[in-house]
Write a protein that holds these residues in place. Sequence first.
Motif, PDB file in Angstrom:
ATOM      1  N   TYR A 188       0.695  -1.381   0.094  1.00 55.55           N
ATOM      2  CA  TYR A 188      -0.136  -0.071  -0.102  1.00 55.55           C
ATOM      3  C   TYR A 188       0.908   1.265   0.155  1.00 55.55           C
ATOM      4  O   TYR A 188       1.560   1.391   0.838  1.00 55.55           O
ATOM      5  N   ASP A 189       0.385   2.225  -0.844  1.00 57.53           N
ATOM      6  CA  ASP A 189       0.973   3.619  -0.917  1.00 57.53           C
ATOM      7  C   ASP A 189      -0.161   4.437  -0.058  1.00 57.53           C
ATOM      8  O   ASP A 189      -0.885   4.661  -0.865  1.00 57.53           O
ATOM      9  N   GLU A 190       0.365   5.014   0.995  1.00 59.18           N
ATOM     10  CA  GLU A 190      -0.450   5.715   1.752  1.00 59.18           C
ATOM     11  C   GLU A 190      -0.858   7.042   1.325  1.00 59.18           C
ATOM     12  O   GLU A 190      -1.876   7.625   1.324  1.00 59.18           O
ATOM     13  N   ILE A 191       0.331   7.670   0.544  1.00 59.72           N
ATOM     14  CA  ILE A 191       0.115   8.976   0.167  1.00 59.72           C
ATOM     15  C   ILE A 191      -0.714   8.989  -0.974  1.00 59.72           C
ATOM     16  O   ILE A 191      -1.524   9.947  -1.211  1.00 59.72           O
ATOM     17  N   ASN A 192      -0.462   7.894  -2.180  1.00 60.86           N
ATOM     18  CA  ASN A 192      -1.290   8.150  -3.369  1.00 60.86           C
ATOM     19  C   ASN A 192      -2.536   7.346  -3.290  1.00 60.86           C
ATOM     20  O   ASN A 192      -3.396   6.964  -4.216  1.00 60.86           O
ATOM     21  N   HIS A 193      -2.729   6.391  -2.104  1.00 62.45           N
ATOM     22  CA  HIS A 193      -3.706   5.596  -1.870  1.00 62.45           C
ATOM     23  C   HIS A 193      -3.921   4.461  -3.071  1.00 62.45           C
ATOM     24  O   HIS A 193      -4.778   4.351  -3.909  1.00 62.45           O
ATOM     25  N   ARG A 194      -2.674   3.898  -3.353  1.00 62.85           N
ATOM     26  CA  ARG A 194      -2.538   2.863  -4.290  1.00 62.85           C
ATOM     27  C   ARG A 194      -1.967   1.735  -3.681  1.00 62.85           C
ATOM     28  O   ARG A 194      -1.444   1.654  -2.530  1.00 62.85           O
ATOM     29  N   GLY A 195      -1.762   0.670  -4.335  1.00 66.60           N
ATOM     30  CA  GLY A 195      -1.339  -0.799  -3.834  1.00 66.60           C
ATOM     31  C   GLY A 195      -2.449  -1.442  -3.193  1.00 66.60           C
ATOM     32  O   GLY A 195      -3.516  -1.093  -2.891  1.00 66.60           O
ATOM     33  N   MET A 196      -1.993  -2.692  -2.852  1.00 67.27           N
ATOM     34  CA  MET A 196      -2.911  -3.504  -2.211  1.00 67.27           C
ATOM     35  C   MET A 196      -2.899  -3.918  -0.668  1.00 67.27           C
ATOM     36  O   MET A 196      -3.674  -3.549   0.072  1.00 67.27           O
ATOM     37  N   LEU A 197      -1.797  -4.551  -0.372  1.00 67.05           N
ATOM     38  CA  LEU A 197      -1.628  -5.172   0.986  1.00 67.05           C
ATOM     39  C   LEU A 197      -1.159  -3.978   1.901  1.00 67.05           C
ATOM     40  O   LEU A 197      -0.013  -3.175   1.930  1.00 67.05           O
ATOM     41  N   ARG A 198      -2.043  -3.761   2.986  1.00 64.14           N
ATOM     42  CA  ARG A 198      -2.078  -2.282   3.785  1.00 64.14           C
ATOM     43  C   ARG A 198      -1.472  -2.769   5.195  1.00 64.14           C
ATOM     44  O   ARG A 198      -0.428  -2.030   5.565  1.00 64.14           O
ATOM     45  N   HIS A 199      -1.828  -4.113   5.713  1.00 61.36           N
ATOM     46  CA  HIS A 199      -1.292  -4.329   7.093  1.00 61.36           C
ATOM     47  C   HIS A 199      -1.413  -5.847   7.084  1.00 61.36           C
ATOM     48  O   HIS A 199      -2.137  -6.625   6.543  1.00 61.36           O
ATOM     49  N   LEU A 200      -0.665  -6.625   7.857  1.00 59.10           N
ATOM     50  CA  LEU A 200      -0.431  -7.745   8.007  1.00 59.10           C
ATOM     51  C   LEU A 200      -0.700  -7.959   9.644  1.00 59.10           C
ATOM     52  O   LEU A 200      -0.053  -7.428  10.464  1.00 59.10           O
ATOM     53  N   THR A 219      -8.493  -3.085  -1.648  1.00 59.72           N
ATOM     54  CA  THR A 219      -9.458  -3.712  -2.470  1.00 59.72           C
ATOM     55  C   THR A 219      -9.950  -5.093  -1.999  1.00 59.72           C
ATOM     56  O   THR A 219      -9.204  -5.905  -1.508  1.00 59.72           O
ATOM     57  N   LYS A 220     -11.271  -5.237  -2.435  1.00 59.18           N
ATOM     58  CA  LYS A 220     -11.841  -6.649  -2.019  1.00 59.18           C
ATOM     59  C   LYS A 220     -11.142  -7.687  -3.205  1.00 59.18           C
ATOM     60  O   LYS A 220     -10.862  -8.775  -2.693  1.00 59.18           O
ATOM     61  N   LYS A 221     -10.970  -7.365  -4.458  1.00 62.38           N
ATOM     62  CA  LYS A 221     -10.316  -7.885  -5.412  1.00 62.38           C
ATOM     63  C   LYS A 221      -8.918  -8.543  -4.931  1.00 62.38           C
ATOM     64  O   LYS A 221      -7.908  -7.451  -4.488  1.00 62.38           O
ATOM     65  N   PHE A 222      -8.640  -9.623  -4.760  1.00 61.53           N
ATOM     66  CA  PHE A 222      -7.266 -10.067  -4.152  1.00 61.53           C
ATOM     67  C   PHE A 222      -6.495 -10.906  -5.456  1.00 61.53           C
ATOM     68  O   PHE A 222      -6.600 -12.359  -5.180  1.00 61.53           O
ATOM     69  N   PRO A 223      -5.680 -10.318  -6.131  1.00 58.29           N
ATOM     70  CA  PRO A 223      -4.813 -11.305  -7.199  1.00 58.29           C
ATOM     71  C   PRO A 223      -3.911 -11.884  -6.162  1.00 58.29           C
ATOM     72  O   PRO A 223      -3.281 -11.520  -5.232  1.00 58.29           O
ATOM     73  N   GLN A 224      -3.766 -13.213  -7.041  1.00 56.12           N
ATOM     74  CA  GLN A 224      -2.776 -14.223  -6.289  1.00 56.12           C
ATOM     75  C   GLN A 224      -2.955 -14.719  -5.074  1.00 56.12           C
ATOM     76  O   GLN A 224      -2.297 -14.885  -4.215  1.00 56.12           O
ATOM     77  N   LYS A 225      -4.397 -14.616  -4.506  1.00 59.30           N
ATOM     78  CA  LYS A 225      -4.809 -15.157  -3.242  1.00 59.30           C
ATOM     79  C   LYS A 225      -4.482 -16.376  -2.630  1.00 59.30           C
ATOM     80  O   LYS A 225      -3.819 -16.556  -1.853  1.00 59.30           O
ATOM     81  N   GLU A 226      -4.512 -17.293  -3.670  1.00 64.92           N
ATOM     82  CA  GLU A 226      -4.394 -18.674  -3.559  1.00 64.92           C
ATOM     83  C   GLU A 226      -2.839 -18.893  -3.229  1.00 64.92           C
ATOM     84  O   GLU A 226      -2.356 -19.661  -2.292  1.00 64.92           O
ATOM     85  N   ALA A 227      -1.853 -18.067  -3.985  1.00 61.33           N
ATOM     86  CA  ALA A 227      -0.611 -18.241  -3.778  1.00 61.33           C
ATOM     87  C   ALA A 227      -0.030 -17.584  -2.275  1.00 61.33           C
ATOM     88  O   ALA A 227       0.883 -18.144  -1.862  1.00 61.33           O
ATOM     89  N   VAL A 228      -0.742 -16.620  -1.929  1.00 63.12           N
ATOM     90  CA  VAL A 228      -0.243 -15.867  -0.909  1.00 63.12           C
ATOM     91  C   VAL A 228      -0.935 -16.799   0.560  1.00 63.12           C
ATOM     92  O   VAL A 228      -0.060 -17.139   1.465  1.00 63.12           O
ATOM     93  N   ILE A 229      -2.105 -17.652   0.289  1.00 64.57           N
ATOM     94  CA  ILE A 229      -2.335 -18.454   1.167  1.00 64.57           C
ATOM     95  C   ILE A 229      -1.610 -19.683   1.302  1.00 64.57           C
ATOM     96  O   ILE A 229      -0.875 -20.024   2.501  1.00 64.57           O
ATOM     97  N   ASP A 230      -0.857 -20.172   0.451  1.00 64.36           N
ATOM     98  CA  ASP A 230       0.154 -20.943   0.222  1.00 64.36           C
ATOM     99  C   ASP A 230       1.460 -20.802   0.955  1.00 64.36           C
ATOM    100  O   ASP A 230       2.125 -21.196   1.679  1.00 64.36           O
ATOM    101  N   VAL A 231       1.919 -19.223   0.694  1.00 68.62           N
ATOM    102  CA  VAL A 231       2.990 -18.935   1.334  1.00 68.62           C
ATOM    103  C   VAL A 231       2.891 -18.822   2.723  1.00 68.62           C
ATOM    104  O   VAL A 231       3.646 -19.387   3.672  1.00 68.62           O
ATOM    105  N   ILE A 232       1.675 -18.379   3.139  1.00 73.90           N
ATOM    106  CA  ILE A 232       1.425 -18.478   4.783  1.00 73.90           C
ATOM    107  C   ILE A 232       1.421 -19.951   5.206  1.00 73.90           C
ATOM    108  O   ILE A 232       1.982 -20.186   6.400  1.00 73.90           O
ATOM    109  N   LYS A 233       0.853 -20.783   4.790  1.00 77.93           N
ATOM    110  CA  LYS A 233       0.766 -22.100   5.137  1.00 77.93           C
ATOM    111  C   LYS A 233       2.148 -22.820   5.189  1.00 77.93           C
ATOM    112  O   LYS A 233       2.557 -23.754   6.089  1.00 77.93           O
ATOM    113  N   SER A 234       3.146 -22.215   4.189  1.00 76.00           N
ATOM    114  CA  SER A 234       4.274 -22.967   4.204  1.00 76.00           C
ATOM    115  C   SER A 234       5.365 -22.335   5.307  1.00 76.00           C
ATOM    116  O   SER A 234       6.220 -23.150   5.828  1.00 76.00           O
ATOM    117  N   VAL A 235       4.886 -21.271   5.914  1.00 77.89           N
ATOM    118  CA  VAL A 235       5.753 -20.709   7.198  1.00 77.89           C
ATOM    119  C   VAL A 235       5.107 -21.185   8.353  1.00 77.89           C
ATOM    120  O   VAL A 235       5.876 -21.644   9.307  1.00 77.89           O
TER     121      VAL A 235
END
Length: 453
Positions: A188-200, A219-235
């Motif tokens: 997330y780019d706070e100044i320009n209000h762009r990007g997707m991931l704001r906080h973990l 955004t509600k739209k979450f590109p690569q959602k399954e890939a991110v879930i897989d990363v979390i489950k791998s850790v």
Amino acid sequence: MAYIVNKNDRLTVYVEDLTHDGSGVAKVDGYPLFIPNALPGEEVEVQVTKPMKKYGLAKLIAVKKASPDRVEPPCHVFWDCGGCQLQHLSYEAQLVQKRKTVRDVMDRIGKLPHVPVHPVKGMENPWRYRNKSQIPFSEKNGETIAGFYKTRTHDIVDTDVCIIQSEEADELMSTLKHKLHELGIRAYDEINHRGMLRHLVIRKARATGELMVVLVTRTKKFPQKEAVIDVIKSVVPEVTSIMQNVNTQKTNVIFGEETILLHGKPFIVDTIGDIQFEISARSFYQINPEQTEVLYGQALEYAQLTGNETVIDAYCGIGTISLFLAKQAKEVYGVEIVPQAIEDAKRNAELNAIDNAYFEAGPAEVVIPKWYEEGKRFDVLMVDPPRKGCDEKLLETILEYKPRRIVYVSCNPATLARDLRILEEGGYRTQEVQPVEMFAQSSHVECVAWLEI
């Protein structure tokens, strides 16, 4: 306007005390200078950065004579990060200083010099205690960064390690930071209000080991959602819950209104003492589970319940203190302004088969008079307000109905002292105050006060 000191003046001063936020206090002809990272008892060289009418700010240039309590902070970003304020002070001295902070406000604000303030109940191991981490993500020079905000800014201090949070939080923070770029996901780019991931946001249940990961997205739209879930489950293969919270607003508030389950359950379960709690993504839950038992144990001790009392728990949240009280009281009535918290409290009562705790959503100063009008009478009042202290109307309500005993749990000694003074003027007498360590390495201290009419 002429000041005793001027901007950029270099001075050698003696540090007398610490402020509530951990800055050293020195005086130049009676004029206070606040100096981050300076400690009481030190002689320091400083440079004035902002002179004002009643006080000035200065930065530490050199320590000429160090306090015997000064230690080397074990965290490599301590000097930049605003998460901790006191890692450079030995832990024993931190506890002494916190008691002094409470004593000072009881005398100065509460006008209660006669009220005992006991030594702080500290921790055996004051590290890795946080069960919740809220980690902002952003970009810098084309790279994803994550960490914690620099003091009084929204500039992120990039790090892979925080030694007061869980190891799992460290691993997730570090791995996601490096994987997002590979996956083509922009932070997330706070100044320009762009990007997707704001906080973990990561929550870990101490008693059960259950783990929740919340991805706060723009955004509600979450590109690569399954890939991110897989990363979390791998850790953390044992992860109990993965949630997406959607915050579309240009704001520094972390959570948005919509939360979506991505994997596992929508909650984790933890226990305090022998009581279970279901914790959802946005539930308020104390961040130091070990000391929460100490804090609630102290509150119960001051409540002096025999099994015959009817108790009010104002600011009851998800029912954490209420359910402890219900084990030893005749009845407990909890009130909280957040409707979702009340739903959580009712669910937690069912989870523990507790049938003498009742919960209602609304402002305490409205709900409590309604209960009295319905014929209910209360022996003990428990309050655990936010940092701003009790609402003025709630204090008026307390003084109108006068339950015979009050147990006041506070995360801000200054507003506690202010409210105790008001209650004292209304006929109550503060018996004692017990500080409890909940936020080791920071300047914050929790307190429990006991009052009788």
